[in-house]
Design an enzyme around this catalytic site. Structure first.
Site, PDB file in Angstrom:
ATOM      1  N   HIS A 120      40.535  30.229  44.571  1.00 18.77           N
ATOM      2  CA  HIS A 120      41.477  30.273  45.642  1.00 18.77           C
ATOM      3  C   HIS A 120      41.351  28.965  46.583  1.00 18.77           C
ATOM      4  O   HIS A 120      42.305  28.848  47.492  1.00 18.77           O
ATOM      5  CB  HIS A 120      41.109  31.454  46.526  1.00 18.77           C
ATOM      6  CG  HIS A 120      41.382  32.689  46.141  1.00 18.77           C
ATOM      7  ND1 HIS A 120      42.622  33.256  45.475  1.00 18.77           N
ATOM      8  CD2 HIS A 120      40.412  33.804  46.037  1.00 18.77           C
ATOM      9  CE1 HIS A 120      42.352  34.356  45.095  1.00 18.77           C
ATOM     10  NE2 HIS A 120      41.243  34.892  45.645  1.00 18.77           N
ATOM     11  N   ASP A 157      40.841  37.453  36.929  1.00 21.53           N
ATOM     12  CA  ASP A 157      40.662  37.861  38.240  1.00 21.53           C
ATOM     13  C   ASP A 157      41.730  38.615  38.493  1.00 21.53           C
ATOM     14  O   ASP A 157      42.921  38.362  38.533  1.00 21.53           O
ATOM     15  CB  ASP A 157      40.218  36.738  39.090  1.00 21.53           C
ATOM     16  CG  ASP A 157      39.498  37.175  40.379  1.00 21.53           C
ATOM     17  OD1 ASP A 157      38.475  37.106  40.579  1.00 21.53           O
ATOM     18  OD2 ASP A 157      40.340  37.790  41.321  1.00 21.53           O
ATOM     19  N   HIS A 159      42.764  39.104  41.737  1.00 20.56           N
ATOM     20  CA  HIS A 159      43.549  38.207  42.612  1.00 20.56           C
ATOM     21  C   HIS A 159      44.164  36.933  41.985  1.00 20.56           C
ATOM     22  O   HIS A 159      43.315  36.437  41.167  1.00 20.56           O
ATOM     23  CB  HIS A 159      42.601  37.794  43.803  1.00 20.56           C
ATOM     24  CG  HIS A 159      41.850  38.962  44.731  1.00 20.56           C
ATOM     25  ND1 HIS A 159      41.070  39.407  44.198  1.00 20.56           N
ATOM     26  CD2 HIS A 159      42.501  39.859  45.480  1.00 20.56           C
ATOM     27  CE1 HIS A 159      40.504  40.330  44.869  1.00 20.56           C
ATOM     28  NE2 HIS A 159      41.453  40.709  45.699  1.00 20.56           N
ATOM     29  N   ASP A 241      36.799  41.805  38.982  1.00 18.10           N
ATOM     30  CA  ASP A 241      37.385  42.620  40.290  1.00 18.10           C
ATOM     31  C   ASP A 241      38.398  43.592  39.677  1.00 18.10           C
ATOM     32  O   ASP A 241      38.872  44.033  40.693  1.00 18.10           O
ATOM     33  CB  ASP A 241      37.384  42.044  41.580  1.00 18.10           C
ATOM     34  CG  ASP A 241      38.243  40.666  41.295  1.00 18.10           C
ATOM     35  OD1 ASP A 241      38.599  40.328  40.180  1.00 18.10           O
ATOM     36  OD2 ASP A 241      38.299  40.117  42.280  1.00 18.10           O
TER      37      ASP A 241
END
Length: 302
Positions: A120, A157, A159, A241
């Protein structure tokens, strides 16, 4: 199969209740237990490697923000403790050492078990628990230091890896392919986001999507794109996740889906693959998923 980690990564201590916590590495260690891997320490990262992706002013701001005690907050959920910068530089050193080892033929596959995560972190902005774009830095080292012609980064991931996308947006030599739940933090990752050279591929998945949906999507979109790209090296942002038990998202994968991903990505990588830990916040699910993913990589690269 090489595994890079370092005790300095425990020095990135987050406030009580924060999901990106030291105990995540204990869960990773539980997942690695019994696997036939060769362990190596993450060396200290070189700031010149960070500067392949981030401007000097940003690096200086992060270093200056490190507190003498307690925490400093860089954004709504990204914190610095006294040991955080040292930990992040171990993650940078680990990804570079893993790339070096795989490119040199010392192993076919490597896994970097370090924290904080990186995908990120944008060009000049820490966010989403991340300080430096670890996997993007590894891609740039492969391209600029080792002279590889084409690399690929795959991010599974839950996200979207907005930071990796930002750091590699103008990099024509690197395919960036991401599957992720959408809508979800950070709000990026639409299919229309294609990169400056059409080399960005985003594959959004709806909340509730299970492993069967993921496998179909990868077989339809991402694995053929990797085959067409013919990368000299594949780097993977390995966030776990998307597991059904994870508290921060809403996909419904199981540990065996990460085993399937390892096999599919390994075949596309043609025998050279470096993975780095990103998310995964339910500790039992993280341990089981790492065991499945790294276990398969260990079997395939033996």
């Amino acid at each position: 199969m090489l595994v890079f980690t370092h005790a300095d990564c425990d020095g990135h201590v987050t406030p009580p209740g924060h999901p990106e916590r030291v105990e995540r590495l204990r869960a990773v260690e539980a997942g690695l237990e019994g696997l036939a891997v060769e362990r190596r320490d993450c060396p200290p990262g070189n700031e010149a490697e960070v500067l392949r992706c981030h401007p000097a002013g940003y690096l200086a701001r992060v270093k200056l923000a490190v507190p003498a005690d307690g925490w400093a907050q860089l954004d709504g959920d990204t914190f610095l403790a006294p040991g955080s910068h040292r930990a992040a530089m171990r993650a940078v050193g680990g990804i570079c050492a893993a790339v070096d080892a795989v490119v040199a033929g010392e192993a076919g596959a490597a896994f970097v078990a370090a924290r904080p995560p990186g995908h990120h972190a944008e060009t000049a902005q820490a966010m989403g628990f991340c300080l430096y774009g670890t996997v993007a830095i590894g891609a740039k080292r492969a391209l600029d230091h080792h002279g590889l012609a084409r690399v690929a980064v795959v991010d599974f991931d839950v996200h979207h890896g907005n930071g990796t996308q930002d750091l590699l947006w103008d990099e024509a030599r690197c395919l960036f392919a991401s599957s992720h739940q959408r809508p979800l933090f950070p709000g990026t990752g639409a299919p229309e986001e294609r990169g400056a050279h059409g080399q960005v591929l985003n594959l959004p998945l709806r909340a509730g999507s299970d492993g069967a949906a993921m496998r179909a999507a990868y077989e339809r979109v991402i694995l053929p794109a990797l085959a067409d790209w013919r990368p000299d090296l594949v780097l993977v942002s390995a966030g776990f996740d998307a597991h059904a038990a994870d508290p921060l998202a809403g996909l419904a994968w199981q540990a065996e889906d990460f085993r399937w991903l390892a096999a599919g990505l390994w075949e596309a990588a043609g025998g050279r693959m470096v993975s780095a830990l990103e998310g995964g916040y339910d500790l039992d699910a993280l341990a089981a998923s790492v065991a499945a993913y790294v276990g398969e990589m260990t079997r395939l690269s033996a």
